[in-house]
Design a protein around this motif. Structure first.
Motif, mmCIF file in Angstrom:
data_model
loop_
_atom_site.group_PDB
_atom_site.id
_atom_site.type_symbol
_atom_site.label_atom_id
_atom_site.label_comp_id
_atom_site.label_asym_id
_atom_site.label_seq_id
_atom_site.Cartn_x
_atom_site.Cartn_y
_atom_site.Cartn_z
ATOM 1 N N ASP A 59 0.853 -1.188 0.000
ATOM 2 C CA ASP A 59 0.000 0.000 0.000
ATOM 3 C C ASP A 59 0.891 1.241 0.000
ATOM 4 O O ASP A 59 1.336 1.712 1.043
ATOM 5 C CB ASP A 59 -0.901 -0.002 1.240
ATOM 6 N N VAL A 60 1.161 1.759 -1.181
ATOM 7 C CA VAL A 60 2.071 2.884 -1.306
ATOM 8 C C VAL A 60 1.400 4.193 -0.884
ATOM 9 O O VAL A 60 2.079 5.143 -0.484
ATOM 10 C CB VAL A 60 2.599 2.980 -2.750
ATOM 11 N N LEU A 86 9.403 -0.365 0.365
ATOM 12 C CA LEU A 86 7.999 -0.038 0.099
ATOM 13 C C LEU A 86 7.781 0.190 -1.395
ATOM 14 O O LEU A 86 6.865 -0.391 -1.999
ATOM 15 C CB LEU A 86 7.606 1.221 0.891
ATOM 16 N N TYR A 87 8.624 1.028 -1.970
ATOM 17 C CA TYR A 87 8.468 1.311 -3.408
ATOM 18 C C TYR A 87 8.809 0.090 -4.253
ATOM 19 O O TYR A 87 8.174 -0.151 -5.287
ATOM 20 C CB TYR A 87 9.340 2.500 -3.792
ATOM 21 N N ALA A 88 9.779 -0.701 -3.814
ATOM 22 C CA ALA A 88 10.129 -1.903 -4.573
ATOM 23 C C ALA A 88 8.986 -2.905 -4.570
ATOM 24 O O ALA A 88 8.725 -3.571 -5.580
ATOM 25 C CB ALA A 88 11.388 -2.533 -3.986
ATOM 26 N N MET A 116 16.012 1.817 4.150
ATOM 27 C CA MET A 116 15.746 0.530 3.524
ATOM 28 C C MET A 116 14.256 0.208 3.528
ATOM 29 O O MET A 116 13.734 -0.382 2.574
ATOM 30 C CB MET A 116 16.524 -0.569 4.259
ATOM 31 N N MET A 117 13.551 0.589 4.582
ATOM 32 C CA MET A 117 12.118 0.327 4.669
ATOM 33 C C MET A 117 11.363 1.090 3.578
ATOM 34 O O MET A 117 10.496 0.538 2.892
ATOM 35 C CB MET A 117 11.594 0.731 6.047
ATOM 36 N N CYS A 136 7.687 0.337 -7.927
ATOM 37 C CA CYS A 136 8.048 1.727 -8.256
ATOM 38 C C CYS A 136 9.570 1.820 -8.200
ATOM 39 O O CYS A 136 10.157 2.361 -7.249
ATOM 40 C CB CYS A 136 7.398 2.699 -7.276
ATOM 41 N N TRP A 137 10.219 1.287 -9.219
ATOM 42 C CA TRP A 137 11.666 1.088 -9.158
ATOM 43 C C TRP A 137 12.436 2.401 -9.131
ATOM 44 O O TRP A 137 13.491 2.490 -8.496
ATOM 45 C CB TRP A 137 12.120 0.230 -10.346
ATOM 46 N N HIS A 138 11.922 3.418 -9.792
ATOM 47 C CA HIS A 138 12.627 4.701 -9.807
ATOM 48 C C HIS A 138 12.725 5.270 -8.398
ATOM 49 O O HIS A 138 13.797 5.736 -7.970
ATOM 50 C CB HIS A 138 11.904 5.688 -10.742
ATOM 51 N N GLU A 139 11.605 5.257 -7.662
ATOM 52 C CA GLU A 139 11.605 5.768 -6.295
ATOM 53 C C GLU A 139 12.458 4.891 -5.377
ATOM 54 O O GLU A 139 13.138 5.390 -4.474
ATOM 55 C CB GLU A 139 10.178 5.860 -5.758
ATOM 56 N N ALA A 140 12.406 3.581 -5.617
ATOM 57 C CA ALA A 140 13.225 2.669 -4.810
ATOM 58 C C ALA A 140 14.703 2.981 -4.994
ATOM 59 O O ALA A 140 15.474 3.047 -4.022
ATOM 60 C CB ALA A 140 12.936 1.218 -5.187
ATOM 61 N N ASP A 141 15.100 3.193 -6.252
ATOM 62 C CA ASP A 141 16.493 3.538 -6.540
ATOM 63 C C ASP A 141 16.865 4.884 -5.926
ATOM 64 O O ASP A 141 17.966 5.069 -5.401
ATOM 65 C CB ASP A 141 16.715 3.595 -8.057
#
Length: 614
Positions: free
Chosen positions: A432-433, A463-465, A458-459, A469-474
């Protein structure tokens, strides 16, 4: 004897004098029969012949201090004000001590200022009142104005600094003491422990000319509070083997708590046997620690047996049982035990923390909400931030994320990282983003970028991963790297005999080119990349000698999806736990390591831990 004195009635007022009345009251207070002492005092007043004197009031004020009863103390003060003894130094000093015991420092100061003459005892009593209430600034001012200081004065200031962990000030007072007694040495150990300097605490302990059981318990408690549970076990066995000062119930309680932290069931059982041999298990402190130790070591049957065999069960004992049931996921049973507990004792705030955790781990959402809502109304227990944290965790695990966020938004406390982390973790699990980003916003508003640690970054990245949502995770992983924060390395421990050694273990460094990482389709391709071996420093290599060869791969390469979708640096570390191998044979074996036999297992790996034997 105490019961006889409580029920004792003089045959005739003429057959007993005031001195005897005072002796009876004093004996009852010494024996802990404070209620009986006040009953005797009432009997004395009812005779109508005798009035209390400067020996009666100090004893009664001491009894009121033991009961921590403000109304009783105030009533005695009112009686004293009507007698000629309101200006008596002993009575006034006793009044000062009484107000100190009920945390009324201002009233104590009024009594102190009204004293026409003050001896060193009165000065020390006022000094102790300030220190006991944590008013070190006022205590220091009074200390500087004291006309005469004795050893007790210095020890009071030393203990005050020790409780606050102010090691520099404590050391200055400690050095000022010409002839140090046990209280001085013990307070200095406490100061070092509360400051976190355990090397200095141990040095002070080793330099003591003599020790008592408080000395040992102070150092043991300092080790435990500083997360050095292995040292607690070593020191306990040292104390037991020396057989000069026998461990008491507090010693055993501390050692059992260390076993619970380490998950050391074997040592816990040994200490349990020792406690049985020395007849220390009758202490509720020991019983509670045994229940906690067995529960955290996974022995459900053992902690139930300890509870059932305990002859006296106070609220702490019941709480330990409920916490143990919560750990093992027996929520329904915990609620039934709570019903039985209510028939014998009143619950406290810790009781509801244990119950809410039990409901959380068992998915009992409605039951947990009902308990939380009834705390103050039905049981007169005001919810604290810990209870709100448990409720948020309960709702988050059940997927009620909007409700959990509403609890955080409406609770009368500023949410701490533990509560926000619980909800953020639930958002990761339930992907749930939307709610997750609201939690991240609160985190940033409350703590800012500089207030986040490696776990927070990391949390959020996870969440984004989880929502792809890979861009936000990166971006969040890059923010963590740019801030200079490094993910805390995990520690593992090896216990041989009574020694427990912790290690940051050997690492295999895998060189990963970014271009290759992007087109990587399977772990097989990743494992074809040449490897470079790095051997970090160990704290104690000798304890690994003389055993068979086994290698456990820890957090092995993480998961394939995680590796594929994060921009890791040029190298990624995978920690290895090297066990049971002579140290001179370890390096060659690692260099000859081949991943061929591991392909199938790694591709089907579900968790974070993989064990492979060669």
């Amino acid at each position: 004897m105490a019961l006889q004195l409580q029920c004792w009635v003089p045959p005739s007022p003429d057959q007993i004098d005031l001195r005897t009345w005072n002796k009876i009251i004093k004996r009852q207070v010494i024996e802990g029969n404070t209620k009986g002492a006040f009953l005797t005092y009432q009997q004395m007043q009812q005779t109508g012949i005798f009035t209390p004197d400067n020996f009666t009031f100090p004893v009664l004020l001491k009894a009121a201090s033991n009961l921590s009863n403000p109304r009783l103390g105030l009533a005695l003060h009112a009686q004293i004000a009507k007698t000629p003894f309101d200006n008596h130094m002993l009575v006034q000093t006793s009044l000062l001590n009484m107000y100190s015991s009920i945390q009324r420092t201002d009233e104590a100061r009024k009594v102190f200022d009204s004293m026409e003459s003050k001896d060193t005892v009165a000065w020390n009593s006022m000094l102790d009142a300030y220190v006991s209430s944590g008013n070190l600034d006022f205590a220091l001012k009074l200390f500087r104005f004291m006309p005469k200081r004795d050893l007790f004065s210095l020890n009071i200031m030393l203990s005050g600094y020790a409780n606050l962990g102010n090691m520099d000030s404590a050391k200055a007072v400690f050095d000022e003491i010409p002839v140090k007694n046990l209280i001085s040495w013990n307070s200095m150990i406490l100061a070092c422990g509360n400051y976190g300097d355990m090397e200095e605490a141990r040095r002070v302990f080793d330099e003591m000319p003599e020790r008592d059981v408080i000395s040992w318990n102070t150092l043991l408690g300092a080790y435990l509070n500083n997360k050095m549970s292995d040292e607690v076990i070593l020191l306990f066995y040292k104390m037991k083997d020396e057989d000069i000062i026998p461990p008491d119930y507090l010693t055993v309680t501390t050692a059992l708590s260390a076993c619970a932290d380490l998950g050391s069931l074997e040592k816990g059982r040994e200490i349990h046997i020792y406690a049985l041999e020395k007849r220390l298990t009758s202490s509720m402190h020991v019983t509670t620690s045994l229940i906690d130790m067995y529960a955290k070591c996974g022995c459900l049957e053992s902690f139930l047996i300890v509870f059932c065999k305990s002859q006296v069960r106070d609220v702490f004992c019941w709480n330990a049982l409920l916490s143990g049931l919560a750990i093992h996921g027996y929520g329904v049973i915990a609620l039934k035990v709570f019903d039985e507990m209510l028939q014998r004792t009143k619950p406290d705030d810790v009781t509801f923390i244990a119950l809410l955790n039990a409901c959380s781990h068992s998915g009992l959402v409605k039951e947990g909400q009902t308990l939380f809502n009834s705390m103050e109304i039905k049981y007169n227990v005001t919810p604290k931030i810990e209870h709100y944290g448990c409720l948020v965790d309960l709702l988050g695990r059940a997927g009620c994320l909007e409700h959990a966020y509403k609890v955080i938004d409406e609770m009368p406390f500023r949410p701490g990282k533990s509560i926000l982390g619980a909800l953020l973790g639930a958002c990761v699990n339930h992907r749930d983003v939307v709610i997750g980003e609201k939690v991240v916003k609160i985190l940033l508003q409350s703590y800012g970028d500089n207030g986040l640690n490696d776990g927070d970054y990391m949390m959020v990245s996870n969440l984004y991963a989880s929502c792809e949502c890979w861009h936000e995770a990166d971006r969040w992983r890059a923010m963590m790297n740019d801030s200079g924060i490094v993910k805390t390395a995990g520690l593992s421990s090896i216990t041989i005999g009574i020694t427990t050694d912790s290690y940051v273990f050997y690492s295999i460094i895998i060189i990963v080119a970014p271009a290759y990482l992007k087109r990587m389709n399977s772990l097989v391709k990743l494992l074809d990349i040449p490897i470079q071996i790095q051997l970090p420093r160990l704290t104690n290599l000798n304890s690994l000698n003389g055993l068979n060869h086994k290698i456990a791969v820890w957090n092995c390469l993480m998961k394939y999806k995680a590796l594929k979708n994060f921009n890791f640096p040029q190298t990624e570390t995978c920690e290895l736990l090297i066990l049971d191998k002579p140290i001179d044979q370890i390096a060659p074996v690692i260099h000859e390591w081949r991943f061929d036999a591991m392909y199938h297992d790694l591709l089907n790996m579900d968790g974070n831990k993989y064990v492979h034997e060669i």
